[in-house]
Design an enzyme around this catalytic site. Structure first.
Site, short mmCIF file in Angstrom:
data_model
loop_
_atom_site.label_atom_id
_atom_site.label_comp_id
_atom_site.label_asym_id
_atom_site.label_seq_id
_atom_site.Cartn_x
_atom_site.Cartn_y
_atom_site.Cartn_z
N CYS A 274 4.09 -11.14 -30.62
CA CYS A 274 5.43 -10.85 -31.16
C CYS A 274 6.35 -12.07 -31.07
O CYS A 274 6.66 -12.54 -29.98
CB CYS A 274 6.03 -9.70 -30.36
N CYS B 15 2.98 -12.80 -34.58
CA CYS B 15 3.36 -11.76 -35.53
C CYS B 15 4.70 -12.17 -36.13
O CYS B 15 5.62 -12.57 -35.40
CB CYS B 15 3.50 -10.41 -34.84
N CYS C 11 8.30 -8.59 -39.03
CA CYS C 11 9.65 -8.12 -39.33
C CYS C 11 10.41 -9.12 -40.22
O CYS C 11 11.37 -8.75 -40.89
CB CYS C 11 10.43 -7.80 -38.05
N ASN D 40 3.26 -0.51 -22.58
CA ASN D 40 4.26 -1.23 -23.35
C ASN D 40 3.70 -1.43 -24.73
O ASN D 40 2.63 -2.01 -24.88
CB ASN D 40 4.56 -2.59 -22.70
N GLY D 41 4.41 -0.97 -25.75
CA GLY D 41 3.92 -1.15 -27.13
C GLY D 41 4.14 0.08 -27.96
O GLY D 41 4.96 0.94 -27.61
N ASP E 1 23.68 -17.36 -32.83
CA ASP E 1 23.16 -16.09 -32.31
C ASP E 1 21.65 -16.09 -32.51
O ASP E 1 21.12 -16.82 -33.35
CB ASP E 1 23.81 -14.88 -32.97
N ASP E 2 20.95 -15.27 -31.72
CA ASP E 2 19.49 -15.32 -31.79
C ASP E 2 18.93 -14.62 -33.01
O ASP E 2 17.94 -15.05 -33.58
CB ASP E 2 18.88 -14.76 -30.49
N SER F 289 21.61 -14.13 -24.57
CA SER F 289 20.36 -14.45 -25.24
C SER F 289 20.39 -15.72 -26.08
O SER F 289 19.36 -16.26 -26.41
CB SER F 289 19.90 -13.27 -26.09
N CYS G 154 9.31 -1.57 -23.22
CA CYS G 154 9.06 -1.38 -21.80
C CYS G 154 8.59 -2.64 -21.10
O CYS G 154 8.30 -3.65 -21.72
CB CYS G 154 7.95 -0.36 -21.59
N GLY H 119 13.93 -2.76 -19.96
CA GLY H 119 14.12 -1.32 -20.02
C GLY H 119 15.03 -0.85 -18.93
O GLY H 119 14.76 -1.12 -17.76
N TYR I 21 14.17 -13.31 -28.47
CA TYR I 21 15.19 -12.46 -27.88
C TYR I 21 14.79 -11.71 -26.60
O TYR I 21 15.56 -11.63 -25.66
CB TYR I 21 15.66 -11.44 -28.92
N1 LIG Z 1 18.75 -13.04 -15.38
C1 LIG Z 1 18.84 -13.48 -16.61
N2 LIG Z 1 19.36 -14.70 -16.86
C2 LIG Z 1 19.46 -15.14 -18.11
N3 LIG Z 1 19.07 -14.44 -19.17
C3 LIG Z 1 18.55 -13.24 -18.96
C4 LIG Z 1 18.42 -12.70 -17.70
N4 LIG Z 1 17.89 -11.47 -17.79
C5 LIG Z 1 17.69 -11.27 -19.13
N5 LIG Z 1 18.09 -12.33 -19.83
C6 LIG Z 1 18.08 -12.48 -21.25
O1 LIG Z 1 19.18 -11.80 -21.75
C7 LIG Z 1 18.98 -11.54 -23.10
C8 LIG Z 1 19.59 -10.22 -23.45
O2 LIG Z 1 20.88 -10.23 -22.98
P1 LIG Z 1 22.16 -10.35 -23.87
O3 LIG Z 1 22.02 -11.19 -25.03
O4 LIG Z 1 23.25 -10.65 -22.88
O5 LIG Z 1 22.33 -8.87 -24.22
P2 LIG Z 1 22.34 -8.19 -25.55
O6 LIG Z 1 22.00 -9.19 -26.59
O7 LIG Z 1 21.28 -7.16 -25.34
O8 LIG Z 1 23.70 -7.65 -25.56
C9 LIG Z 1 17.52 -11.65 -23.33
O9 LIG Z 1 17.27 -12.76 -24.09
C10 LIG Z 1 16.94 -11.87 -21.96
O10 LIG Z 1 15.89 -12.75 -22.08
S1 SF4 Z 2 7.29 -6.98 -36.32
FE1 SF4 Z 2 8.72 -8.46 -35.34
S2 SF4 Z 2 9.46 -7.44 -33.53
FE2 SF4 Z 2 7.66 -6.31 -34.21
S3 SF4 Z 2 5.95 -7.22 -33.05
FE3 SF4 Z 2 6.09 -8.32 -34.99
S4 SF4 Z 2 7.42 -10.10 -34.56
FE4 SF4 Z 2 7.68 -8.61 -32.89
MG LIG Z 3 22.32 -11.03 -27.16
#
Ligand SMILES: Nc1ncnc2c1ncn2[C@@H]1O[C@H](COP(=O)(O)OP(=O)(O)O)[C@@H](O)[C@H]1O
Ligand code: SF4
Ligand SMILES: [Mg+2]
Ligand SMILES: Nc1ncnc2c1ncn2[C@@H]1O[C@H](COP(=O)(O)OP(=O)(O)O)[C@@H](O)[C@H]1O
Ligand SMILES: Nc1ncnc2c1ncn2[C@@H]1O[C@H](COP(=O)(O)OP(=O)(O)O)[C@@H](O)[C@H]1O
Ligand SMILES: Nc1ncnc2c1ncn2[C@@H]1O[C@H](COP(=O)(O)OP(=O)(O)O)[C@@H](O)[C@H]1O
Ligand code: SF4
Ligand code: SF4
Ligand code: SF4
Ligand SMILES: [Mg+2]
Ligand SMILES: [Mg+2]
Ligand SMILES: [Mg+2]
Lengths: 470, 470, 470, 470
Positions: free
Chosen positions: A246, A447, A450, A112-113, A355-356, A293, A12, A38, A252
């Site tokens: 976190c 943290c 994970c 949130n949490g 990828d992230d 991301s 959230c 969210g 991400y």
């Molecule tokens: N307006 C924005 N511009 C750039 N990045 C954004 C914006 N809003 C959210 N994000 C980033 O987008 C990422 C999630 O989107 P994305 O990777 O496209 O979607 P998903 O991985 O959920 O399919 C998150 O890292 C978030 O920080």
């Molecule tokens: S376990 Fe991973 S996702 Fe969950 S709070 Fe810790 S670092 Fe964040």
């Molecule tokens: Mg993504």
């Protein structure tokens, strides 16, 4: 749709303001900038000093609120919330802020949490006659407040918070006071800002930029902040513990323009990309990132290696709720919906794909296949975080251990499943170095559970199935 | 909302398919990937070989089509269209494809571009008894076809096309044939691809990637392509002229993953950024681009200068149709909607801000101000295209000459109005060099009219006010 | 849903106003009161003296128009239209008023009725180069006007009207004039009223009551009324013919509060009920009517016979567009949607059930069954109009001859099929007597064609399948 | 919109079914027929024997439920609810059935009525630590059940019900049982029916007719009915008291096709009209009723006096939620929305206008004016119930005493305010006689409190402002 790509969900986003004559409008724009935290539901409760009013609903902020809804929310203080889509439904009853009314007044709560002892507490409370309408942890806090025996909201809240375990960032408001609290480990982000004379609080600082507020500081682990017409006071409800924010917020969740506990997220991600380049270089023609991301990390990787960053993958911006899914047949013929590979960029090239993070691995597999179909000669996958091997109990909806590909497979197995030429993850050391927080704190104040399995809080027997809630 | 940032509008996107049993579905996904070319309306006409069916409406592709609408569109051939929001309204009657029915059968037409002799032709046609329901050029073509005196659609169309002047990419379909045509200068992009046995045609190649089709070639200037169950035939309806493809497709309109006449747009933009770095370097701490259209150029500029690219500006992804605008008062207090500056990145920094083009200059001024309010020490504006000094008559809704800031002000005046520390534009030579098309063709085969005032076609008296249409 | 009960559909409702500063608003309320004449689509065109603006859409008046839509329609003159749901689709292109724009100005047309020579005229016009976007007759009139060769709208319109055969009530408006015309037989109703200084025209007088206007007179057969800032003028475009107003307007279509050609519809219906009681009395305990169209006749029947009128059948008021139909299984178990029998009223009783007319007979059968299931001891069906044996070519969507139960069966056969104890229809003499128009005119000035087969106009070969339109 | 005409609001409608495989569908149709009892919100909870599922929302039944929503509600038992629009808001949290979930299972509650000791009970419960999310009485019952200390739902419910005072008809369901209960005075209606093997319960019998169920009997005052897979059992939770069913159900609320405690509502209303004719005859030309609620009484009055019943007032059927209100200016010019007078019927006539009841008197005044403007020579108002002088505490939202016109004015004063020529109300004796219930019971088993001030239950200090709830 989101299921196609996502494997991680943030619980959230919370926003609050005190002392602004357009509190609801300010909160609307604030929530808007937190929308990425969210998309299932949104709500705002306001107080005009005498009574609380609420509007909430399922959907995006700009779907839930029409101009006339905002107009009806008069007041100087407000709490808002955006809520992510839980797998197990939940529906309207879980949309926050929750609002409780009694003959002594109202109480709004936004959260949130995730509490690790929520089930234990619910059990006890039901034994004492409490009944629950939602499946959310937030209702537990409301009951604890009510049963605390104290008279002022401040004392009730301190007493109630002292019984919670886990990760939480709460905003609680009655007619005359706004209070926000962060768990003892500070697992979730929560920042305070100023907007003229008004105070604002938000899960991420990007909410301050959109409303023109100034960042002041982050809420501290175990801190209770009380805001009312006399200003802001800080209290502690629990002894200090080492910060464990976190890591995935940096990797991400958070928006790249936010500063999480003082560190800019885009910059952190770019540095993670550089760190990854340092740890796992490769000879290649282009670097590309999975939008949105992973763009920052990909740019960092490119900058560090000197391999040009190109737009090898693109994400359609107009995939909304009502988008019609392609039939299985069309899908097999190659019809894509959300993400596609750019032939003009990758054809005949050796591609580094950043990828992230990897949760179930299905998205990565699909992307590798897309890149190859678009003519990539080699595909080297680089992940800007360590393998996720353990479930999160702190509000992040990672899949269960069985579904986490990294908890059951070696890197070589994963590479093979993905069909990549090479695969490498960032190390946990690299993760800490890239984010660049204070290296004197344990785990740099992060943290890492994970990745490492070392949880900063106790975990209870019935926490172990994080989604098997009532 | 779009008015806040935009100053340029593309007329439309066209998509067509022949020989696929799910023609309507394929067109839906194709239009989807062309959505950035028009958000006002969308439509699809299909033929099952015997009759034409249509569904169209105002809004985004995924708003106009519900699953049941698609299901009703049976057929092997389809023409689709997305349409941009015209300033002067237009509404449903202008949503394409237009469909005409007569006792001898139906005719569907979809169009991207603008005819410079539309008013002359309308005048003549009305004199002969034609009546018009829309303000679009497309209806003119329908009347010309009908009145041509020829018997087959092919002959009717050739005759009708020979009377048109200006920029156009048409798709025309009756029960048994699909035809596409491009103007003699090839001002607008139009590409042909294969999807198994089926043929597909699209304004941009990104539509091929999303449906898994393979790019085959671009339609040639003055070419009429006839597709039916016997395959594809190419005809010419006019003698060859030098290609003059719209430069702004590379600079701004086209999606970065498309190849326009063989050149990848992202790569072109990155090279424009590099070229700009070469022509107008500056000492600074960070490079940032205005999302989304200027990111590629900004990365190029950073790569060339070695100044790190950072995310100094961010665009909210959830600003939809129903978003509530901030009141004037809140706006003045700093509430933003769509774009905000990232304090964590720009504070105390010397910032190079890259934008793709400048029309009225209001957006740039606002962005410079935002960056300064977020703490930028210096703001250097660099534009990856030359100053726009002349109106476009080929389908691009630039403002009138009076509104074009560059047609009335020197660069120094513009810098001053924007409040930038320095301002520089790319040269027209740099533009051609960056895009990197064949340098033996006149103007490298590009239209440069909005920069240079040299129009590739004749311009008529009543073309001169491009928006003062009936 | 409507299919369940209905067998007759009226083409449309027309409303127009001239000389009122809120012309669009007035038209909105006027159309609202004509909503029963058409629920598929609605539209309004206004003129402010200089140009025409339009808003139209699919759905009910209050769905099509939002406050902001009305606000944009400035002007002193307006033409509005509501359209019924055609079996063969039609969709948006058929929603009226149609609006044509030329360089000499715009033209709006709205129509209620049906041309019997529309196909002939279309054929000729296409031969001369006209092309059609809709399937409606109205577009034919537009083309005839345009091709007439005359210079003023008045002359063009007279010339065009002289070529039409059938039933029509047209409203035509350009920037500076409103004209309304009625066919030579006056088959469809059309009335003129005054609202202060403004003139209003409507298909039914109930539209005058809702806006507070005063009824002035009915438009005469073959009359062309021209209204502009100089006031109202009357012209004839054809020599006089005996009036033949549609009898079914009295029996079923018109709202009970309207006066059709001077006769109040509720009163006419009540008198039809009395007449029916006189022609076909029966011994029974209660009289009931099928709501809403047969209530007035039922009250008349009860008043005449002395048998008490009771509410034996009720219609659910909330059955809307989005109502979920019961599954076949539930339907068989007795789940009803729209109409149900009132056990508390009919149980153990001898019931006279009055309905206004019978088309296919399926509704009557269903109602008789319902009444019996609710415990009625006897069910006597009385119909307040004669058997419908012939199709209507004047704008009423009766089924084809094959579907008309009365054209293929004797009354005894119908009684048997319905499961009624007795069945009786009103005679054509009774129909004329009940309505009570001038008995010196042929057929009392009524069209009786669907009962008698004697059509007041010529009927052409290709009129014979009234729904097989292009 | 409703505010224009209405002055009385019924709290709600309850429907339940047990033992039918399509329980949710059946409930959907049942609620549909109860829609007139509440238009603000609707909901259904089902049980499949193992768990409860819910869908609810704001709006009409056919707006809240889409086909896919119904499909997801599998189960054999269901409880549904429609809720009226409370003046003071309430919103989603008040939409019923309420659903509580605990680790021992779920509990659904739906309610029609009003508790006079709700505030006392809330106070006590809050003292014991209960917290409330809604303002509805229903949540009080849930807390009482939970705190009762008993083990089975049946015992818990009996214990809880014994603490309630006032008017209530409850349906309560857990995974395996459905229970319905009626208050000791039987103030609100509640009937039981059979649908094959299944049991159905509804606030009005019209719900049985729509689903093809058979009426069995009414729930008795103070009766608790327990329905599960073993069948139906009846229990008492309180000693018997004289029945005091709400008179206004007959006069205004209930649908005319329902039987309330065995008496058909239409018939009752018609007899009230006859009784009124007997008590307050007048010489006149036409009788007319205010649609829809007063038509039955008007027909009765006409039948008794021999003055013909005519349609002098008509109500537009298409006035929905999104209807655009006329501006003040248009309103003054005579634009009406919902109700209009029929000039063709009333012009030059002496009119008797029957209405069912008078609350604030504003509607009557408006109608009298309308009739006069439409040319009525005399207007005689006759009300088919006695003057309402006292507030209702049993679930009917009459205005406060100050707003009730009859509590502050003599009949002559009211006549004058309305502008009527004469005005008469029915006597309480006439009310009882007309309805025709058992005359041996006190007040014929009716509540007459709003007419007489004699309330059948105790009234508490803080009941006295019925709408000043928390
Ligand atoms: N307006 C924005 N511009 C750039 N990045 C954004 C914006 N809003 C959210 N994000 C980033 O987008 C990422 C999630 O989107 P994305 O990777 O496209 O979607 P998903 O991985 O959920 O399919 C998150 O890292 C978030 O920080
Ligand atoms: S376990 Fe991973 S996702 Fe969950 S709070 Fe810790 S670092 Fe964040
Ligand atoms: Mg993504
Ligand atoms: N899915 C996508 N990903 C990246 N860029 C896109 C995408 N779709 C469209 N674009 C590009 O976005 C640009 C226009 O968007 P943007 O600059 O954000 O908006 P505007 O300038 O109209 O406010 C165009 O250059 C277009 O090529
Ligand atoms: N507001 C109204 N009040 C009473 N009757 C109306 C109203 N509006 C339309 N009508 C009448 O309703 C009749 C059609 O409705 P009804 O018989 O209920 O539907 P159908 O026969 O189409 O199922 C027509 O006779 C029309 O005159
Ligand atoms: N389908 C129906 N047919 C006839 N009457 C109905 C129907 N549904 C509800 N009613 C009755 O309508 C009355 C309320 O409607 P009405 O008088 O038109 O509205 P209001 O008085 O609230 O403006 C109630 O008496 C109710 O019993
Ligand atoms: S004038 Fe400019 S915008 Fe228009 S076609 Fe030529 S290059 Fe493109
Ligand atoms: S044929 Fe019948 S329905 Fe048609 S116009 Fe004549 S009377 Fe009316
Ligand atoms: S007080 Fe009146 S409205 Fe209330 S329950 Fe009694 S009779 Fe009904
Ligand atoms: Mg841009
Ligand atoms: Mg009917
Ligand atoms: Mg009423």
């Amino acid at each position: 749709m989101f299921a196609e790509i996502k494997g991680l969900n943030e619980e959230c986003g919370v926003f609050a303001v005190w002392g602004h004559k357009d509190a609801a409008q300010i909160t609307y724009y604030g929530l808007h900038s937190l929308q990425h935290r969210g998309q299932e539901g949104a709500g705002i409760v306001v107080t005009d000093g005498e009574q609380l009013s609420v509007h909430k609903g399922m959907g995006l902020v700009n779907e839930v609120f029409r101009p006339e809804d905002l107009t009806l929310l008069h007041g100087k203080g407000a709490v808002g919330h955006v809520r992510y889509a839980t797998a197990g439904g939940g529906g309207f009853a879980n949309v926050q802020p929750l609002l409780f009314r009694s003959q002594r007044g109202g109480l709004a709560l936004a959260h949130n949490g995730n509490l690790v002892n929520a089930n234990n507490l619910k059990h006890q409370l039901e034994g004492q006659g409490s009944i629950f309408q939602s499946t959310s942890d937030t209702e537990v806090l409301a009951h604890l407040i009510k049963r605390s025996g104290y008279y002022t909201l401040e004392d009730q809240l301190k007493n109630a918070l002292s019984m919670l375990k886990g990760a939480y960032a709460f905003a609680v408001m009655n007619e005359t006071q706004l209070m926000v609290a962060l768990d003892p480990n500070g697992l979730r982000p929560l920042s305070i800002g100023r907007l003229g004379d008004a105070y604002v609080v938000a899960s991420e600082t990007c909410a301050f930029d959109i409303i023109g507020a100034e960042y002041e500081r982050d809420v501290q682990p175990g801190e209770l902040v009380i805001i009312d017409d006399n200003g802001l006071r800080s209290e502690r409800f629990v002894s200090s513990q080492p910060r464990a924010i976190c890591s995935m917020e940096y990797v991400y969740f958070a928006r790249p323009d936010s500063n999480v506990d003082g560190v800019n997220v885009h910059t952190a991600r770019k540095n993670l990309g550089k760190q990854l380049a340092y740890e796992a270089p490769i000879e290649a023609d282009v670097v590309t990132g999975v939008p949105d991301s992973s763009i920052s990390a990909a740019i960092g990787y490119a900058e560090q290696t000197g391999i040009p960053y190109e737009l090898g993958l693109i994400k359609n911006r107009y995939v909304g709720r009502t988008f019609i899914q392609p039939s299985q047949e069309l899908r097999e013929q190659g019809v894509k919906m959300k993400l596609s590979a750019v032939r003009g960029v990758v054809e005949g090239k050796r591609v580094v794909m950043i990828d992230d993070s990897i949760v179930r691995g299905t998205t990565s597999r699909r992307i590798v296949r897309m890149l190859r179909e678009a003519g990539a000669k080699e595909v080297h996958v680089r992940i800007s975080s360590p393998p996720i091997k353990n479930p999160c109990f702190y509000g992040i909806d990672t899949s269960t251990t069985e579904e986490l590909i990294a908890s059951n497979h070696s890197i070589e197995e994963m590479r093979d499943m993905m069909g990549a030429d090479t695969l490498a993850f960032l190390s946990t050391e690299g993760l800490m170095a890239g984010i660049g927080r204070d290296s004197l704190e344990p785990n740099c104040g992060q943290c890492l559970a994970c990745f490492t399995g070392q949880y900063p809080t106790e975990i209870y027997a019935d926490t172990l199935h994080p989604h098997a809630k009532v």
